[in-house]
Design an enzyme around this catalytic site. Structure first.
Site, PDB file in Angstrom:
ATOM      1  N   SER A 132       0.865  -1.174   0.000  1.00  0.00           N
ATOM      2  CA  SER A 132       0.000   0.000   0.000  1.00  0.00           C
ATOM      3  C   SER A 132       0.901   1.223   0.000  1.00  0.00           C
ATOM      4  CB  SER A 132      -0.876  -0.048   1.261  1.00  0.00           C
ATOM      5  OG  SER A 132      -1.609   1.147   1.420  1.00  0.00           O
ATOM      6  N   LYS A 158      -1.254  -0.965  -4.229  1.00  0.00           N
ATOM      7  CA  LYS A 158      -2.444  -0.187  -3.841  1.00  0.00           C
ATOM      8  C   LYS A 158      -2.034   1.267  -3.646  1.00  0.00           C
ATOM      9  CE  LYS A 158      -4.687  -0.136   0.475  1.00  0.00           C
ATOM     10  NZ  LYS A 158      -5.362  -0.870   1.577  1.00  0.00           N
ATOM     11  N   LYS A 160      -3.126   5.177  -2.454  1.00  0.00           N
ATOM     12  CA  LYS A 160      -4.083   5.959  -1.677  1.00  0.00           C
ATOM     13  C   LYS A 160      -4.592   7.103  -2.549  1.00  0.00           C
ATOM     14  CE  LYS A 160      -3.789   3.781   2.298  1.00  0.00           C
ATOM     15  NZ  LYS A 160      -4.947   3.165   2.978  1.00  0.00           N
ATOM     16  N   ASP A 185      -7.328   3.042  -2.554  1.00  0.00           N
ATOM     17  CA  ASP A 185      -7.975   3.083  -1.234  1.00  0.00           C
ATOM     18  C   ASP A 185      -8.238   4.536  -0.868  1.00  0.00           C
ATOM     19  OD1 ASP A 185      -8.860   2.751   1.346  1.00  0.00           O
ATOM     20  OD2 ASP A 185      -7.096   1.647   2.050  1.00  0.00           O
ATOM     21  N   ASN A 187      -9.982   5.480   1.941  1.00  0.00           N
ATOM     22  CA  ASN A 187     -10.161   5.653   3.392  1.00  0.00           C
ATOM     23  C   ASN A 187     -11.335   6.574   3.724  1.00  0.00           C
ATOM     24  OD1 ASN A 187      -6.801   5.036   3.532  1.00  0.00           O
ATOM     25  ND2 ASN A 187      -8.134   4.002   5.001  1.00  0.00           N
ATOM     26  N   GLU A 210     -11.249   0.694  -2.754  1.00  0.00           N
ATOM     27  CA  GLU A 210     -11.450   0.389  -1.337  1.00  0.00           C
ATOM     28  C   GLU A 210     -12.054   1.569  -0.581  1.00  0.00           C
ATOM     29  OE1 GLU A 210      -8.012  -1.491   0.316  1.00  0.00           O
ATOM     30  OE2 GLU A 210      -8.548  -1.039   2.387  1.00  0.00           O
ATOM     31  N   ASP A 235     -13.500  -1.806   3.794  1.00  0.00           N
ATOM     32  CA  ASP A 235     -12.520  -1.958   4.871  1.00  0.00           C
ATOM     33  C   ASP A 235     -13.161  -1.434   6.165  1.00  0.00           C
ATOM     34  OD1 ASP A 235     -10.420  -1.567   6.685  1.00  0.00           O
ATOM     35  OD2 ASP A 235      -9.114  -0.485   5.323  1.00  0.00           O
ATOM     36  N   LYS A 259      -9.456  -7.287   8.481  1.00  0.00           N
ATOM     37  CA  LYS A 259      -8.399  -6.914   9.433  1.00  0.00           C
ATOM     38  C   LYS A 259      -8.830  -7.460  10.773  1.00  0.00           C
ATOM     39  CE  LYS A 259      -6.981  -2.548   7.268  1.00  0.00           C
ATOM     40  NZ  LYS A 259      -7.256  -1.090   7.234  1.00  0.00           N
ATOM     41  N   GLY A 287      -3.857  -4.470   6.322  1.00  0.00           N
ATOM     42  CA  GLY A 287      -2.703  -4.213   7.186  1.00  0.00           C
ATOM     43  C   GLY A 287      -2.810  -2.854   7.840  1.00  0.00           C
TER      44      GLY A 287
HETATM   45  C1  NPQ Z   1      -5.955   0.782   5.152  1.00  0.00           C
HETATM   46  N1  NPQ Z   1      -3.622   0.436   5.857  1.00  0.00           N
HETATM   47  O1  NPQ Z   1      -6.025  -0.210   4.470  1.00  0.00           O
HETATM   48  C2  NPQ Z   1      -4.853   1.037   6.159  1.00  0.00           C
HETATM   49  C3  NPQ Z   1      -4.855   2.394   6.642  1.00  0.00           C
HETATM   50  C4  NPQ Z   1      -3.786   2.814   7.579  1.00  0.00           C
HETATM   51  C5  NPQ Z   1      -1.622  -0.350   4.793  1.00  0.00           C
HETATM   52  O2  NPQ Z   1      -3.112   1.107   3.781  1.00  0.00           O
HETATM   53  C6  NPQ Z   1      -0.773   3.838  11.423  1.00  0.00           C
HETATM   54  C7  NPQ Z   1      -1.714   2.963  11.882  1.00  0.00           C
HETATM   55  C8  NPQ Z   1      -0.798   4.228  10.127  1.00  0.00           C
HETATM   56  C9  NPQ Z   1      -2.717   2.505  11.043  1.00  0.00           C
HETATM   57  C10 NPQ Z   1      -1.819   4.118   7.944  1.00  0.00           C
HETATM   58  C11 NPQ Z   1      -2.860   0.483   4.752  1.00  0.00           C
HETATM   59  C12 NPQ Z   1      -1.784   3.751   9.277  1.00  0.00           C
HETATM   60  C13 NPQ Z   1      -2.751   2.884   9.743  1.00  0.00           C
HETATM   61  C14 NPQ Z   1      -2.830   3.636   7.126  1.00  0.00           C
HETATM   62  C15 NPQ Z   1      -3.742   2.437   8.881  1.00  0.00           C
HETATM   63  O3  NPQ Z   1      -6.866   1.576   5.075  1.00  0.00           O
HETATM   64 MG    MG Z   2      -8.120   0.507   3.692  1.00  0.00          MG
END
Ligand code: NPQ
Ligand code: MG
Length: 366
Positions: A132, A158, A160, A185, A187, A210, A235, A259, A287
């Site tokens: 990611s 992936k 953002k 993604d 978010n 995502e 997610d 997750k 993750g």
């Molecule tokens: C997701 N993870 O899928 C998350 C979001 C994310 C790997 O994209 C610190 C703790 C920093 C949690 C950054 C990925 C973070 C975090 C991104 C979670 O949406």
């Molecule tokens: Mg995500």
């Protein structure tokens, strides 16, 4: 959410707050992270130990949980209940509960010499992994990053995105790598009336989009999916097997990111997997920039047969100069080994753990 029925009680549970600098700042629609902060849970009994990692962050920006709150709910409610062998009766606080459940399962499995992957029903000893990539100020930096991970064999990239930074983020990467599996993604950063901007991503042949909308917008995602060719993957929305089932039934998603922290533990994560497998919906392991402890737990989960898409399970060196465990590495074929030893199969290296610790607190039975 508080662990299995006949799980043996620990006699001591330690909470350990750690901080590890990230090698490169990680920017999402909810902010930039430069340090990974995590609570490790160490459960012990008669000198044996089990480890779990809480995936909450220093601030509640991905979701409502954060380490300050997780620490208190673990120390004052979840851990005392586990030490007393009674249900905690706590609603929510799933990331905190998941870390404790993972540690207690690890403790039991190490005692009987079974791996977490075997306990969960895993069927593979290697799993495909993806990476990611955060938002970058300079487009050439994102291209460099993508090139590096493609060269290392990662099976999926992936990206953002956020409103105003979407098609122009994806286009150069897709043009440079026409055949690499790509996903994006958001978010939860888009609104239902942003459907046109999201439909503009359809030509890039993304594996999935995502979490475009807010976590609680089940119908919003269903309406949006009807306007898109790109499959929606949820997610933040997916907090339980029940929500996952309703999301599928409503047509709010075609793919699920699992997750174990977000859903309250490895057992609920397995329930989502089982339900999705039955419904023909692919899942993959998400993750949260975990240290080696959380990564080992994720690898065990990702070895289940329904995890057919590459996980956000990258090599240790993608995030940290030095992980807390022996480093996890990605093979040239883009797979990572699932630990086969008892429990999660890895432990923190004492000197590395000591160097990362901010606070630790022991909780014993009253
Ligand atoms: C997701 N993870 O899928 C998350 C979001 C994310 C790997 O994209 C610190 C703790 C920093 C949690 C950054 C990925 C973070 C975090 C991104 C979670 O949406
Ligand atoms: Mg995500």
């Amino acid at each position: 959410m508080t662990g299995g029925p006949q799980r043996a009680r620990p006699d001591l549970v330690e909470l350990i707050l750690v901080r590890l600098p990230l090698r490169r700042p990680f920017t999402t629609s909810f902010g930039t992270e430069t340090v990974k902060e995590a609570i490790l849970v160490r459960a012990s009994r008669d000198g044996a130990e089990g480890w779990g990692e809480c995936v909450a962050s220093a601030a509640p920006r991905y979701g409502s949980e954060w380490n300050g709150g997780a620490w208190i709910v673990l120390r004052d409610l979840l851990v005392p209940a586990a030490l007393a062998g009674r249900p905690a009766g706590v609603k929510g606080h799933r990331m905190a509960a998941a870390a404790l459940e993972a540690a207690l399962i690890d403790l039991d499995l190490r005692a009987r010499g079974e791996s977490l992957a075997s306990f969960l029903g895993g069927e593979r000893d290697r799993v495909p992994v993806g990476v990611s990539l955060g938002l970058e100020e300079r487009p050439e930096d994102l291209l460099d990053e993508a090139a590096r991970f493609v060269a290392e064999g990662y099976r999926r990239i992936k990206l953002k995105i956020e409103p105003g930074r979407d098609a122009e983020v994806v286009r150069p990467v897709r043009e440079a790598f026409p055949d690499v599996p790509l996903s994006v993604d958001a978010n939860a950063s888009y609104q239902p009336d942003d459907a046109a901007a999201l439909a503009a991503l359809d030509p890039f042949d993304l594996e999935y989009l995502e979490q475009p909308l807010a976590a609680d917008r089940l119908l919003g995602h269903a309406d949006l999916q009807a306007k898109l060719a790109t499959p929606i993957c949820l997610d933040e929305t997916i907090t339980s097997a029940a929500v996952a089932e309703e999301a599928i039934r409503l047509g709010a998603c075609k793919i699920i990111n699992v997750k174990l922290g977000r859903v309250g533990g490895p057992l609920e994560a397995r329930r989502i997997h089982d339900m999705a497998l039955g419904a023909g919906v692919p899942v993959w392991c998400g993750g949260m920039l975990e240290t080696g402890i959380g990564r080992a737990t994720n690898l065990a989960l990702a070895s289940l047969p329904g995890f057919t898409l590459p996980g956000d399970i990258s090599g240790s060196e993608r995030y940290f100069a030095r992980d807390l465990t022996e480093p996890f590495v990605v093979a040239p074929d883009g797979t990572m080994a699932v630990p086969g030893g008892p429990g999660i199969g890895v432990s923190p290296i004492p000197e590395l753990l000591d160097a990362a610790v901010v606070t630790r607190e022991s909780v014993t039975a009253a």
